[in-house]
Design a protein around this motif. Sequence first.
Motif, PDB file in Angstrom:
ATOM      1  N   MET C 182      48.948  46.822  46.584  1.00  0.00           N
ATOM      2  CA  MET C 182      49.593  47.950  47.249  1.00  0.00           C
ATOM      3  C   MET C 182      51.072  47.676  47.482  1.00  0.00           C
ATOM      4  SD  MET C 182      46.451  49.013  49.704  1.00  0.00           S
ATOM      5  CE  MET C 182      47.388  49.621  51.065  1.00  0.00           C
ATOM      6  N   ILE C 183      51.369  46.419  47.865  1.00  0.00           N
ATOM      7  CA  ILE C 183      52.783  46.076  48.057  1.00  0.00           C
ATOM      8  C   ILE C 183      53.539  46.227  46.743  1.00  0.00           C
ATOM      9  CG2 ILE C 183      54.391  44.214  48.612  1.00  0.00           C
ATOM     10  CD1 ILE C 183      52.287  43.132  50.541  1.00  0.00           C
ATOM     11  N   MET C 184      52.925  45.763  45.661  1.00  0.00           N
ATOM     12  CA  MET C 184      53.611  45.814  44.366  1.00  0.00           C
ATOM     13  C   MET C 184      53.864  47.253  43.930  1.00  0.00           C
ATOM     14  SD  MET C 184      51.767  42.640  42.405  1.00  0.00           S
ATOM     15  CE  MET C 184      52.316  42.977  40.766  1.00  0.00           C
ATOM     16  N   LYS C 185      52.918  48.148  44.261  1.00  0.00           N
ATOM     17  CA  LYS C 185      53.069  49.538  43.832  1.00  0.00           C
ATOM     18  C   LYS C 185      53.979  50.333  44.769  1.00  0.00           C
ATOM     19  CE  LYS C 185      50.975  49.056  40.305  1.00  0.00           C
ATOM     20  NZ  LYS C 185      51.854  48.977  39.177  1.00  0.00           N
ATOM     21  N   SER C 186      54.176  49.799  45.978  1.00  0.00           N
ATOM     22  CA  SER C 186      54.934  50.564  46.968  1.00  0.00           C
ATOM     23  C   SER C 186      56.448  50.467  46.704  1.00  0.00           C
ATOM     24  CB  SER C 186      54.633  50.027  48.362  1.00  0.00           C
ATOM     25  OG  SER C 186      55.252  48.766  48.493  1.00  0.00           O
ATOM     26  N   ARG C 187      57.217  51.085  47.592  1.00  0.00           N
ATOM     27  CA  ARG C 187      58.676  51.017  47.462  1.00  0.00           C
ATOM     28  C   ARG C 187      59.162  49.585  47.555  1.00  0.00           C
ATOM     29  NH1 ARG C 187      60.743  53.553  51.937  1.00  0.00           N
ATOM     30  NH2 ARG C 187      62.642  52.418  51.462  1.00  0.00           N
ATOM     31  N   ILE C 188      58.458  48.806  48.389  1.00  0.00           N
ATOM     32  CA  ILE C 188      58.850  47.395  48.532  1.00  0.00           C
ATOM     33  C   ILE C 188      58.766  46.688  47.184  1.00  0.00           C
ATOM     34  CG2 ILE C 188      58.320  45.239  49.733  1.00  0.00           C
ATOM     35  CD1 ILE C 188      56.931  46.937  51.889  1.00  0.00           C
ATOM     36  N   GLY C 189      57.645  46.897  46.491  1.00  0.00           N
ATOM     37  CA  GLY C 189      57.468  46.251  45.190  1.00  0.00           C
ATOM     38  C   GLY C 189      58.548  46.680  44.210  1.00  0.00           C
ATOM     39  N   LEU C 190      58.879  47.974  44.238  1.00  0.00           N
ATOM     40  CA  LEU C 190      59.942  48.464  43.353  1.00  0.00           C
ATOM     41  C   LEU C 190      61.267  47.800  43.690  1.00  0.00           C
ATOM     42  CD1 LEU C 190      59.055  52.257  43.135  1.00  0.00           C
ATOM     43  CD2 LEU C 190      58.714  50.462  41.422  1.00  0.00           C
ATOM     44  N   ALA C 191      61.497  47.642  45.000  1.00  0.00           N
ATOM     45  CA  ALA C 191      62.734  46.983  45.416  1.00  0.00           C
ATOM     46  C   ALA C 191      62.755  45.543  44.907  1.00  0.00           C
ATOM     47  CB  ALA C 191      62.850  47.004  46.942  1.00  0.00           C
ATOM     48  N   PHE C 192      61.613  44.834  45.022  1.00  0.00           N
ATOM     49  CA  PHE C 192      61.533  43.464  44.492  1.00  0.00           C
ATOM     50  C   PHE C 192      61.947  43.443  43.026  1.00  0.00           C
ATOM     51  CE2 PHE C 192      57.949  41.920  47.554  1.00  0.00           C
ATOM     52  CZ  PHE C 192      58.877  41.929  48.589  1.00  0.00           C
ATOM     53  N   GLU C 193      61.368  44.376  42.265  1.00  0.00           N
ATOM     54  CA  GLU C 193      61.651  44.379  40.833  1.00  0.00           C
ATOM     55  C   GLU C 193      63.112  44.679  40.550  1.00  0.00           C
ATOM     56  OE1 GLU C 193      58.817  45.907  37.809  1.00  0.00           O
ATOM     57  OE2 GLU C 193      57.605  46.336  39.581  1.00  0.00           O
ATOM     58  N   ALA C 194      63.644  45.602  41.336  1.00  0.00           N
ATOM     59  CA  ALA C 194      65.064  45.932  41.156  1.00  0.00           C
ATOM     60  C   ALA C 194      65.925  44.698  41.414  1.00  0.00           C
ATOM     61  CB  ALA C 194      65.450  47.054  42.113  1.00  0.00           C
ATOM     62  N   ILE C 195      65.568  43.935  42.453  1.00  0.00           N
ATOM     63  CA  ILE C 195      66.335  42.735  42.771  1.00  0.00           C
ATOM     64  C   ILE C 195      66.208  41.726  41.636  1.00  0.00           C
ATOM     65  CG2 ILE C 195      66.483  40.769  44.340  1.00  0.00           C
ATOM     66  CD1 ILE C 195      65.516  42.671  46.562  1.00  0.00           C
ATOM     67  N   ARG C 196      64.983  41.581  41.101  1.00  0.00           N
ATOM     68  CA  ARG C 196      64.786  40.604  40.039  1.00  0.00           C
ATOM     69  C   ARG C 196      65.591  40.994  38.806  1.00  0.00           C
ATOM     70  NH1 ARG C 196      59.650  41.442  38.274  1.00  0.00           N
ATOM     71  NH2 ARG C 196      60.290  42.147  36.220  1.00  0.00           N
ATOM     72  N   GLU C 197      65.579  42.286  38.467  1.00  0.00           N
ATOM     73  CA  GLU C 197      66.267  42.725  37.263  1.00  0.00           C
ATOM     74  C   GLU C 197      67.774  42.563  37.394  1.00  0.00           C
ATOM     75  OE1 GLU C 197      64.989  43.352  34.479  1.00  0.00           O
ATOM     76  OE2 GLU C 197      62.929  43.227  35.215  1.00  0.00           O
ATOM     77  N   ASN C 198      68.309  42.974  38.512  1.00  0.00           N
ATOM     78  CA  ASN C 198      69.757  42.855  38.693  1.00  0.00           C
ATOM     79  C   ASN C 198      70.096  42.976  40.168  1.00  0.00           C
ATOM     80  OD1 ASN C 198      72.541  43.063  38.785  1.00  0.00           O
ATOM     81  ND2 ASN C 198      72.602  44.002  36.739  1.00  0.00           N
TER      82      ASN C 198
END
Lengths: 303, 481, 323
Positions: C182-198
């Motif tokens: 759920m965390i990964m699918k939520s806005r938090i998870g998206l934010a994590f991915e955004a941080i990882r990407e750039n």
Amino acid sequence: MDIGVFIQILVWGLYAGCIYILLAIGLNLIFGVMKVVNFAHGEVLMLGAYAAFWIYTYSSINPYLIIPASMLLIAILGVFIERLGFRPIMGTGKLNEIFLSLGLIYLFQNLVAFLWSTNSRSIRSPYGEVVVPIGAIKLPLDYLIIIIFTIVFIIAFQLFMKKTTTGRAMRATSQNREAAALMGINVERMDMLSFALGSALAAAAGSLWLISGQMATPYMGSIPAIKAFAVVIIGGLGSIPGAIVAGMTLGIVENVVPLLMSSLVGILGFEMSFTAWKDTIAFFILIIVLVIRPTGIFGEKGE
Amino acid sequence: MNMKYGILFVVVVVSLLLAISLGQSAGAQNGVEEIKIGVVAPLTGGASTTGLDMWQAAVLAKDEINAQGGVNVNGVNMQIKLIQGDTGTSPGTGVTVVTKLITADEVDVLVGGFSSGITYADQVVAAEHKVPFIITGASSPVITRRDDIDTSYFFHHCPTTDDYGEDTLLFVDEIVRPAINERFGFPADRKLKLAVLYQDSKYGVGVYEGITKAIGEHNLNVDVVAAEKFKMSETDFRTVLTVIKASNPDVVYPAAFINEQTVIVTQGRRDVGLDTIYLSVECCDDPDYYTGVERWGEYSIQESRFSPYTIPAGDIHDSVAQYKQDFEAKWGVAPSMMGSSTYEGVYIAAEAIKNAGTVDKEKVRAALAEIEMPQMVEAMQNGVITFSPDYRESKFELYMQQLIWDESVGETRPKIVWPDSVKETEFVLPGWYESGSAPTETATATPTEAPTTTPEEPGFEAVFAIAGLLAVGYLVLRQRK
Amino acid sequence: MKLDRLKLDRMNLKAWLGVISLILAFLIPIISGIDTYLLTVLILMLVFIMYASAWNLLALSGQGSLGHAAFFGIGGYTSAIIAKSLGLPPLATILVGGLFAAFIGVLIGLTCVRLREWFLGMVTFGFAVIAHTITAELSWLTGGWDGLPAKKIIPVSVQNYLMYEYYLMLLLTVVVVVIIWMIMKSRIGLAFEAIRENELEAKVMGINVTRYKLMAFAVSAFFTGVAGALQIHHFGYITPEVYAIDISFLPIIYCVSGGLFTIEGPILGTIFITLLDEGLKNFGWTYERYIVIGLILILVVRFLPKGFVSIPEKIKSRLKSHP
């Protein structure tokens, strides 16, 4: 603690620093040119030591003469690691380099253990019993050779990088890969060369270490490699002078600080031995340096 | 590229097939009357040399017993079957493997166990299933003394760290101390100054505790002047040896593994100039040690119970020689110490099952508790292998050997110097030996020395303390920005 | 239109596979009977599924830790000490263990906020070494090298306790995995991915990078601590060996081989590598096992960067290109 003892400890630290420096320069060179980090560099050191051991066992010539052979063998191995491992994953993310290195660590350690068991191996130095008195300090000849070797190597390395065409090409590649490629430099060859040189240096460090009285086991590489990473980070990625200063400093500090801590705690009335904290202290230093300067002391921009 | 994917797929498929065999081999059973013994030893990781030796010795014991018709259990001759259990380097692997041996392979007895940290966790499983466990490798005395589980099924057949410290210190007090006093003209009641340099692990700390216990219990005339630790696999001991040298010890006792002990002795004598008698724990009595330590190991002392290069005199001589010959014939390498007690462990298990007349675990346990069999390849106290009623420990006759240079092989070789019953030669205090203090050390000498050295220390340290505080301050300020 | 349906099918397939494997996991003890060895292997596997999933979550935010054993051990020690001194049941103390690990995680995260990739790797690795040293040193609290006995989750006196333990672990694993999913699918998870990407772009987008990075550390350390506590309450004993380097590296191997940044990757990787390891052990293989694992890791990084979970896709694309 009297001052004589202190000076002696400084000298031991200096010697320990030499091994870190040899490893760190190799790491730095590879990072500079390819922008990758080989976490399995310690295993390369271990393989270098084993190469020296086996050549010595079958030829029994002066072990110092074996070092070039060991360096050459491991340089070839380095080329393989670069071509089959790191080049294909270049540019796919820094985390992948860490994972690949992890695989290499498992592979090399267990392959060596499988082939040659985990028995401790040693090489007998012909000068093992020779001690050179320098002032108040008695320095074993083997250590003197290591210190001299390190100095000679650093000078030769700098000359190579500054005076030869290949060296200049490597420096150009590490400064700007695209521009270097446009200028007609074969950057892929530079990658290979940097890996070969870096690995050869690790092999030299491993062989020297073995000859100076250490024992070779499949796991011998991990601790010096971790220290060398700390040196590279503290000194700043890609900075060779940084690596030299940081290597010396770490070698000295990790030896002196545990004693100071014991005395400090002693003043407070406790009796405690901190000599087992050497690695822990090395990491404390690393963390403090990184909190203050995330790119290391001499690092300009890092990544 | 496609071919490479193919290779990967082959690897994946083959590995999956291998994994499937998990269920099969665990479930396979046969109807032959067999005694199943699980051999628990580290076959991977840093201790695997020892683990392999333990396994090979156990196999030798099994072959010998089976060749003689097996074990007579209540009139039926049963063959022994060994099952390997690799404990690796983590308690997790150890627990899984012991569970497998007990529940899937249904072993009757467990033999082995090396690292104390892993054995602690293994024991919980063995205690729960009430399987007799003859521990032949882990040296912590806690193993049969812990109170969180029922330890009555554990039998400790290897010397404990308490035993190492006790016998070594008894030897030092009886032989080394008088020799030093005589050489330097010290009064006979002068306290011997001992420095301990121990590995920061259960093993090292245990030896150090054993030393202090022995001094207290036997009221030995020994003072511990320095006790320093080092991290496992440390390679640079110069600084700590310099500190130890400054404490002026008469004898240095490192509690280390062989790769560390080699470096401690070499660096101590060659680099630091600490020309003293080095003691060592039995695990260093290994061919690699003699090769590695070169001439620097000359005259150092080793506690041992099974040596690659010497055989104690007396009744036991022939059986040790025979064992070494058989082991080499079977495996092509020389046997070492941990293997020899595991070899005996298999024999002890067989004897207990014979006496019990059944493989019933409770009855085997009772038989083990009462076992009395003649010593085999290691000298036991009173020549008998038996477990003490309180903590079920067998008592070894440990001996001390001194390393003497042998020009013909270009290495040192051990000679037994203690106790008198198995002694080969007399202890020698080498000419280069330096005692910890000047010959005329009296009660007046120490107080005058002490005040001159102590005041210097705070000043020197204070500089660093201030520097440290400044660093912290800088750090805080920097963060605030 | 067509694309949407394809996507839906795949989601359905995944969901079905998940449900089927759950049912299988539930049935195992019933089919095989109470096989203690099998249950032990499975329980440890479940612990490592939680652990690897927690590591994966941190990696999702671009922070690849090389010293997660620190949290694993801290969780275990905290729980064991509290259960022992306060006499609380392990199920309660496990949460405390996780919380304390999360607290330490935030502290470590603070030092790591400005670091990337292998700087961070080294620092986390260093923290595991430091945690090891300090634990061994605080012998009055932690028992030093002798370690501490830890209460069993379900007392041994209960009949078939291992089966209950297994179901409890299964339940907890499902809960943990679902929360992480759920965390990964939520806005938090998206934010994590955004941080990882750039990281810079994420900042520009208005993501509070520091906060999210610390959050990743806290959540990951919490679940790692819980997994560690569960493991030692299963063993019944804890020693400083819990901080071994291998314990730090195992979740990485599991995640990478299974498939990084996915929810099913760590699960698949853990199951596959654990079974492989146990299976090879039965052949009497020792070092060869680790050589194989090392090779798998290298080959996966080189040829299958998305892990085993991407194998079906690879096959599909290959079939398409070679009809």
